[in-house]
Design a protein around this motif. Structure first.
Motif, PDB file in Angstrom:
ATOM      1  N   LEU A   1       8.555  22.670  57.311  1.00 14.41           N
ATOM      2  CA  LEU A   1       9.691  22.348  58.179  1.00 14.41           C
ATOM      3  C   LEU A   1      10.424  23.615  58.646  1.00 14.41           C
ATOM      4  CD1 LEU A   1      11.245  19.182  56.508  1.00 14.41           C
ATOM      5  CD2 LEU A   1       9.769  19.296  58.510  1.00 14.41           C
ATOM      6  N   ASP A   2      10.101  24.751  58.009  1.00  7.39           N
ATOM      7  CA  ASP A   2      10.652  26.018  58.491  1.00  7.39           C
ATOM      8  C   ASP A   2      10.129  26.353  59.885  1.00  7.39           C
ATOM      9  OD1 ASP A   2      12.327  26.848  56.475  1.00  7.39           O
ATOM     10  OD2 ASP A   2      10.661  27.635  55.265  1.00  7.39           O
TER      11      ASP A   2
ATOM     12  N   ILE B   1      18.478  21.572  58.387  1.00 13.58           N
ATOM     13  CA  ILE B   1      19.322  20.410  58.704  1.00 13.58           C
ATOM     14  C   ILE B   1      19.376  19.478  57.492  1.00 13.58           C
ATOM     15  CG2 ILE B   1      19.472  18.294  60.088  1.00 13.58           C
ATOM     16  CD1 ILE B   1      18.428  19.864  62.474  1.00 13.58           C
ATOM     17  N   MET B   2      18.203  19.220  56.907  1.00 12.93           N
ATOM     18  CA  MET B   2      18.147  18.297  55.790  1.00 12.93           C
ATOM     19  C   MET B   2      18.764  18.913  54.527  1.00 12.93           C
ATOM     20  SD  MET B   2      16.973  15.854  57.462  1.00 12.93           S
ATOM     21  CE  MET B   2      17.014  14.626  56.178  1.00 12.93           C
TER      22      MET B   2
ATOM     23  N   THR C   1      12.662  17.737  68.133  1.00 11.39           N
ATOM     24  CA  THR C   1      12.085  18.807  67.317  1.00 11.39           C
ATOM     25  C   THR C   1      10.964  19.528  68.054  1.00 11.39           C
ATOM     26  OG1 THR C   1      12.579  17.568  65.305  1.00 11.39           O
ATOM     27  CG2 THR C   1      10.965  19.317  65.098  1.00 11.39           C
TER      28      THR C   1
ATOM     29  N   LEU D   1      16.371  12.495  67.257  1.00  3.68           N
ATOM     30  CA  LEU D   1      16.055  13.783  66.660  1.00  3.68           C
ATOM     31  C   LEU D   1      15.038  14.482  67.560  1.00  3.68           C
ATOM     32  CD1 LEU D   1      16.062  15.770  64.189  1.00  3.68           C
ATOM     33  CD2 LEU D   1      14.053  14.523  63.386  1.00  3.68           C
TER      34      LEU D   1
ATOM     35  N   THR E   1      10.050  24.742  62.488  1.00  2.31           N
ATOM     36  CA  THR E   1      10.549  23.797  63.494  1.00  2.31           C
ATOM     37  C   THR E   1      11.892  24.255  64.033  1.00  2.31           C
ATOM     38  OG1 THR E   1      11.727  22.519  61.811  1.00  2.31           O
ATOM     39  CG2 THR E   1       9.489  21.800  62.342  1.00  2.31           C
ATOM     40  N   TRP E   2      12.219  23.763  65.213  1.00  2.00           N
ATOM     41  CA  TRP E   2      13.582  23.813  65.733  1.00  2.00           C
ATOM     42  C   TRP E   2      13.993  22.370  65.889  1.00  2.00           C
ATOM     43  CZ3 TRP E   2      13.337  27.491  70.599  1.00  2.00           C
ATOM     44  CH2 TRP E   2      13.196  28.824  70.168  1.00  2.00           C
ATOM     45  N   SER E   3      15.168  22.021  65.399  1.00  2.00           N
ATOM     46  CA  SER E   3      15.577  20.624  65.511  1.00  2.00           C
ATOM     47  C   SER E   3      17.001  20.509  66.009  1.00  2.00           C
ATOM     48  CB  SER E   3      15.484  19.944  64.144  1.00  2.00           C
ATOM     49  OG  SER E   3      14.199  19.451  63.942  1.00  2.00           O
ATOM     50  N   GLY E   4      17.318  19.354  66.526  1.00  2.00           N
ATOM     51  CA  GLY E   4      18.688  19.088  66.947  1.00  2.00           C
ATOM     52  C   GLY E   4      18.865  17.626  67.267  1.00  2.00           C
TER      53      GLY E   4
ATOM     54  N   LEU F   1      16.566   9.067  58.740  1.00  2.00           N
ATOM     55  CA  LEU F   1      16.368  10.473  59.097  1.00  2.00           C
ATOM     56  C   LEU F   1      15.690  11.229  57.943  1.00  2.00           C
ATOM     57  CD1 LEU F   1      16.861  12.733  61.175  1.00  2.00           C
ATOM     58  CD2 LEU F   1      19.080  13.124  60.110  1.00  2.00           C
ATOM     59  N   SER F   2      16.123  10.924  56.717  1.00  2.00           N
ATOM     60  CA  SER F   2      15.490  11.558  55.553  1.00  2.00           C
ATOM     61  C   SER F   2      14.021  11.181  55.473  1.00  2.00           C
ATOM     62  CB  SER F   2      16.157  11.115  54.254  1.00  2.00           C
ATOM     63  OG  SER F   2      17.499  11.405  54.289  1.00  2.00           O
TER      64      SER F   2
ATOM     65  N   SER G   1      12.096  13.095  58.086  1.00  2.00           N
ATOM     66  CA  SER G   1      11.934  14.489  57.700  1.00  2.00           C
ATOM     67  C   SER G   1      10.876  14.628  56.602  1.00  2.00           C
ATOM     68  CB  SER G   1      13.296  15.020  57.272  1.00  2.00           C
ATOM     69  OG  SER G   1      13.159  16.007  56.326  1.00  2.00           O
TER      70      SER G   1
ATOM     71  N   LEU H   1       7.465  14.179  58.194  1.00  2.00           N
ATOM     72  CA  LEU H   1       7.053  15.369  58.946  1.00  2.00           C
ATOM     73  C   LEU H   1       6.661  16.509  57.992  1.00  2.00           C
ATOM     74  CD1 LEU H   1       9.563  15.483  61.937  1.00  2.00           C
ATOM     75  CD2 LEU H   1       7.084  15.243  62.088  1.00  2.00           C
TER      76      LEU H   1
ATOM     77  N   PRO I   1      18.508  25.558  64.467  1.00  2.00           N
ATOM     78  CA  PRO I   1      18.348  25.040  63.109  1.00  2.00           C
ATOM     79  C   PRO I   1      16.943  24.479  62.937  1.00  2.00           C
ATOM     80  CG  PRO I   1      19.711  23.562  64.431  1.00  2.00           C
ATOM     81  CD  PRO I   1      19.433  24.762  65.274  1.00  2.00           C
ATOM     82  N   SER I   2      16.337  24.752  61.793  1.00  2.00           N
ATOM     83  CA  SER I   2      15.052  24.106  61.520  1.00  2.00           C
ATOM     84  C   SER I   2      15.361  22.759  60.879  1.00  2.00           C
ATOM     85  CB  SER I   2      14.217  24.956  60.578  1.00  2.00           C
ATOM     86  OG  SER I   2      14.809  24.948  59.296  1.00  2.00           O
ATOM     87  N   LEU I   3      14.402  21.860  60.949  1.00  2.00           N
ATOM     88  CA  LEU I   3      14.613  20.543  60.350  1.00  2.00           C
ATOM     89  C   LEU I   3      14.880  20.700  58.855  1.00  2.00           C
ATOM     90  CD1 LEU I   3      14.806  17.562  60.800  1.00  2.00           C
ATOM     91  CD2 LEU I   3      12.317  17.382  60.651  1.00  2.00           C
ATOM     92  N   LYS I   4      14.229  21.712  58.268  1.00  2.00           N
ATOM     93  CA  LYS I   4      14.426  21.952  56.846  1.00  2.00           C
ATOM     94  C   LYS I   4      15.889  22.269  56.529  1.00  2.00           C
ATOM     95  CE  LYS I   4      12.796  24.896  53.161  1.00  2.00           C
ATOM     96  NZ  LYS I   4      11.865  25.967  52.864  1.00  2.00           N
TER      97      LYS I   4
END
Ligand SMILES: Cc1cc2nc3c(=O)[nH]c(=O)nc-3n(C[C@H](O)[C@H](O)[C@H](O)COP(=O)(O)OP(=O)(O)OC[C@H]3O[C@@H](n4cnc5c(N)ncnc54)[C@H](O)[C@@H]3O)c2cc1C
Lengths: 517, 260
Positions: A354-355, B191-192, A261, A259, A357-360, A336-337, A340, A343, B186-189
């Motif tokens: 979590l808004d 994604i989840m 981020t 992950l 963030t950029w994730s992938g 992963l949950s 998240s 974090l 995508p934000s992690l939020k």
């Protein structure tokens, strides 16, 4: 056993080794072989050798030894401290032609020193599925021999350690042309003592003082430790003890789920607090934690504004002042949950969510995020190139200091206090997980350039005072020799010099590199 | 408004593609949302965020595996995801793919449709336009500017020497070009959050089609084989005196490389 005993093995016919000759021809047609990424200018040489085997290198060194010629050991020349610059030497030994993979099994790979990291990675992913070589110095065109010689590290060193930790065995050609095969575990110091027997010479003893090295990643000089392995004399030796011709590296299972981020922060303080929380979490399994300072984010935003939507720099959220990037491993969806959720708690404590963030999870996501990181030095170089037009002497100064955990904030405060006062423009970024940040100073005038050089020394002293190092990953080369006495007491410097004199008494290999006069 | 974004599963642009026996070897390859489709999703999300009663749907046609990509697309902030899952998907040509998507669109309903100008794997650039034709909708392709006011769409597309401006009523199909917007990450939020959002998997039967309509049976075009690009031949150094080397260079450019 603590005896280091090289041999003369088979050596090629010196006349048959590929070379380019003639100093003016070399200067005109092959000037690239005389410099590295430090852009320090050297002198031309009579000969550039292109050996292809250990026997070739042995033949070259025997011949040079006989004739008292000094050589520059040259890998892929991506070094930034001037280690591979032809300066005060008679020839260059370019290892760029030694680029064969010699063998592999499912947990190790053996390569000639000139193989690049790109080639190594490709070979592993094509032939040893599921495995990888975890050390990731940013510059993937660097050679594996150069990596070992400078004990390179990268973002993932936070988790996997530097190159040193992954070297199983090496072959080294010494200044007299003799060859030393070392396998980890075979030759180990007896306390702080090695015995060394060079061919045709009486046995000598190398004994070194007890020294407390900083508890940080460190590439300043030799790392001499009680009961150390003889291999570790050569890892990080920057080509001054011998030429590493062959390297056997340990591989590890590639973590399959990752992950990536970017966390956008509102301030430097918030970033540091986030890093501290992330580091101390037991749920997060981080491979890397990287930092973009407010100055870095400002530089990237400016470039983006200037270039518009066609820019390689992504559009950074307007409320982002600083950022950290994390590379995290997870086993399955449930983990992963958990990550998240963890974090979320960490961010919540900083009034972020979590808004922000950029994730992938894909390589292409990683590539996009890495683009931000790559764009940074690129943009800095663009700024410097522009300034050079007015004054060709101008260049950037980039620090490579690291400090122990707990000293990160103090070091950052020091940086800002002194740099702000100086008025010199600067950008900070890098491996914050290891408390290893690169400060790039961007002087505008000759006066600022001078000031930057002074400041560099002062900051080096500050880093050492805080228990850190003057060179965490780039080594010392020709650029930072004058800083060595800041970090080491005279008896340590003497011991390092003695080691050099035992293996290369005539000073044929990389004169002027690493050790102060 | 129900805004539907068509999304295709394509190999990661970072993936190393190998061909074995005329087929693409998929082991070890990761799959991603077709990058051009992201411009469509971004535009849809922008409409939604500008206010009003809007929902953003993701619609994907692929094998079961494509569920992951549908979810990645949803992670950008969509409300609902639909996948038409059928093993025949890789064998469908643009016509058949459009047929499946049109049938699914009829099933879920739509007021506006976005898709990418092309997929980065087969580059056919046809699916969006075919969907529009099958549903008798207006369409504009390779769009780099989009505006929606009072149920009317105004778009711009780059043409030789300038910009073309097109106006049409909704519903319509827009195929999106780079430059239209800045697709978000995508934000992690988000994604989840995907796992908590409705995700529907249709069979062909669910959308009123059968095996005869799809795959090789329903397609006009059959891909007979894939071939990797030719390996670059190693360079050759021509040695000798200038007069001879120049002659030899001209000869080999003309006779061997056939470029002059
Ligand atoms: C954009 C950029 C990013 C970088 N990022 C990183 C980073 O993240 N981490 C990092 O650690 N470094 C980094 N570097 C520095 C550099 O890439 C590393 O130091 C690398 O290990 C050098 O390898 P090389 O093959 O280019 O060695 P060279 O530059 O050719 O040589 C480096 C030193 O090693 C010696 N040497 C080279 N090969 C041998 C050999 N076979 N035997 C004995 N001595 C040898 C040379 O004499 C010289 O002293 C970066 C450089 C650039 C330009």
């Amino acid at each position: 056993m603590n005896l280091i005993k090289p041999d003369f093995t088979y050596c090629s016919d010196i006349k048959l080794i590929k070379r380019i000759e003639g100093s003016s021809r070399i200067l005109e047609e092959f000037p690239d072989y005389l410099v590295d990424e430090s852009r320090l200018s050297g002198n031309s040489v009579e000969t550039i050798f292109f050996p292809e085997t250990t026997s070739d290198v042995s033949a070259i060194m025997r011949d040079m030894h006989k004739r008292g010629l000094r050589g520059c050991v040259s890998g892929a020349r991506t070094g930034v401290v001037g280690g591979a610059v032809a300066m005060n030497v008679d020839c260059v030994i370019s290892l760029s032609g030694m680029n064969e993979i010699l063998g592999f099994d499912n947990k190790s790979i053996c390569a000639q020193c000139g193989v690049t990291l790109d080639e190594l990675d490709k070979h592993i992913s094509d032939n040893i599925p599921g495995m990888f070589y975890p050390v990731d110095p940013t510059e993937t065109t660097s050679s594996i021999g150069g990596n070992v010689a400078s004990n390179a590290s990268g973002a993932r060193t936070y988790y996997y350690g530097p190159t040193r930790n992954w070297v199983n065995a090496i072959t080294v050609v010494l200044a007299d042309g003799s060859v030393l095969d070392l396998k980890r575990g075979d030759v180990v110091a007896d306390g702080r003592r090695f015995r060394i027997e060079l061919p045709g010479q009486p046995e000598t003893t190398f004994e070194f003082p007890n020294h407390k090295y900083p508890k940080v990643k460190n590439t300043a000089g030799f790392i001499l430790a009680e009961n150390m392995d003889a291999i570790d004399l050569f890892v990080g030796s920057e080509g001054i003890l011998g030429i590493i011709t062959k390297v056997d590296l340990r591989l590890i299972k590639k973590p399959s789920n990752r992950l990536y981020t970017v966390i956008w922060a509102e301030s430097e303080k918030q970033s540091v607090d986030l890093v501290k929380a992330i580091r101390s979490s037991h749920i997060l399994n981080m491979l890397a934690i990287e930092y973009f300072s407010p100055e870095a984010i400002a530089v990237l935003k400016q470039r983006r504004m200037y270039e518009g939507s066609s820019s390689t720099v992504a559009k950074i959220p307007y409320d982002a002042i600083a950022a950290i990037f994390i590379d995290c491993v997870y086993k399955d969806d449930s983990e992963l949950s958990d990550i998240s959720a963890e974090l979320e708690i960490i961010l919540h404590a900083q009034k972020r969510s979590l808004d922000n963030t950029w994730s992938g999870m894909n390589d292409s996501d990683l590539k996009r995020m890495k683009q931000l990181r790559h764009a940074l030095p690129e943009t800095i170089n663009m700024i410097i190139t522009e300034r050079k037009k007015d004054n060709p002497n101008i260049h950037k100064l980039s620090t490579d200091f690291a400090v122990p955990d707990g000293m990160l904030e103090t070091m950052l405060e020091t940086y800002h206090k002194k740099l702000d006062k100086s008025g010199i423009e600067y950008v900070i970024f890098g491996h914050i997980g290891d408390n290893h940040l690169h400060v790039n100073m961007l002087p505008k005038t000759e006066k600022e350039l001078l000031l930057a050089h002074e400041l560099y020394v002062e900051l080096a002293k500050d880093a050492v005072r805080l228990g850190g190092t003057i060179a965490a990953e780039h080594g010392i080369g020709r650029f930072k020799r004058h800083l060595m006495p800041i970090q080491y007491p005279p008896e340590m410097l003497d011991a390092m010099l003695e080691l050099k004199n035992i293996f290369d008494p005539a000073g044929l290999l990389n004169p002027g590199v690493m050790l102060p006069d | 408004m129900k805004i539907v974004c068509l999304v295709k599963e394509v190999p990661d642009s970072e993936a190393k593609i190998t061909v074995e026996n005329g087929k693409i070897k998929e082991t070890g390859v990761k799959f991603i949302v077709n990058p051009y489709d992201e411009y469509g999703i971004e535009e849809a999300l922008k409409i939604k965020e500008a206010g009003g009663e809007h929902q953003v749907f993701i619609l994907t046609f692929g094998t079961e595996r494509a569920k992951k990509v549908m979810e990645s697309a949803m992670a950008l902030g969509a409300d609902e995801g639909f996948l038409v899952a059928d093993g025949s998907a890789p064998d469908c040509d643009s016509h058949t793919t459009a047929k499946v998507l049109a049938a699914a669109l009829n099933k879920i309903g739509f007021d506006m449709i976005f898709c990418g100008k092309q997929a980065i794997d087969d580059d056919s650039s046809q699916v969006g336009v075919r969907v529009a034709e099958m549903l008798s909708l207006g369409h504009a392709s390779v769009v780099n500017k989009f505006e929606l006011t009072d149920g009317k769409v105004k778009v711009e597309r780059q043409i030789q020497g300038g910009q073309e401006v097109i106006e049409m009523p909704v519903p319509c199909v827009i195929t999106c070009q780079k430059g239209l917007n800045d697709p978000r990450y995508p934000s992690l939020k988000n994604i989840m959050a995907v796992k908590k959002k409705p995700r529907t998997v249709f069979t062909l039967d669910d959308i009123g089609l059968s095996a005869d309509d799809v795959g090789v049976n329903g397609s006009f075009v059959e891909v007979t084989k894939f071939e990797p690009p030719l390996e670059k031949a190693p360079g050759r150094v021509i040695e000798g005196e200038p007069e001879d080397t120049a002659k030899e260079l001209i000869r080999s450019l003309r006779e061997e490389a056939k470029v002059i």
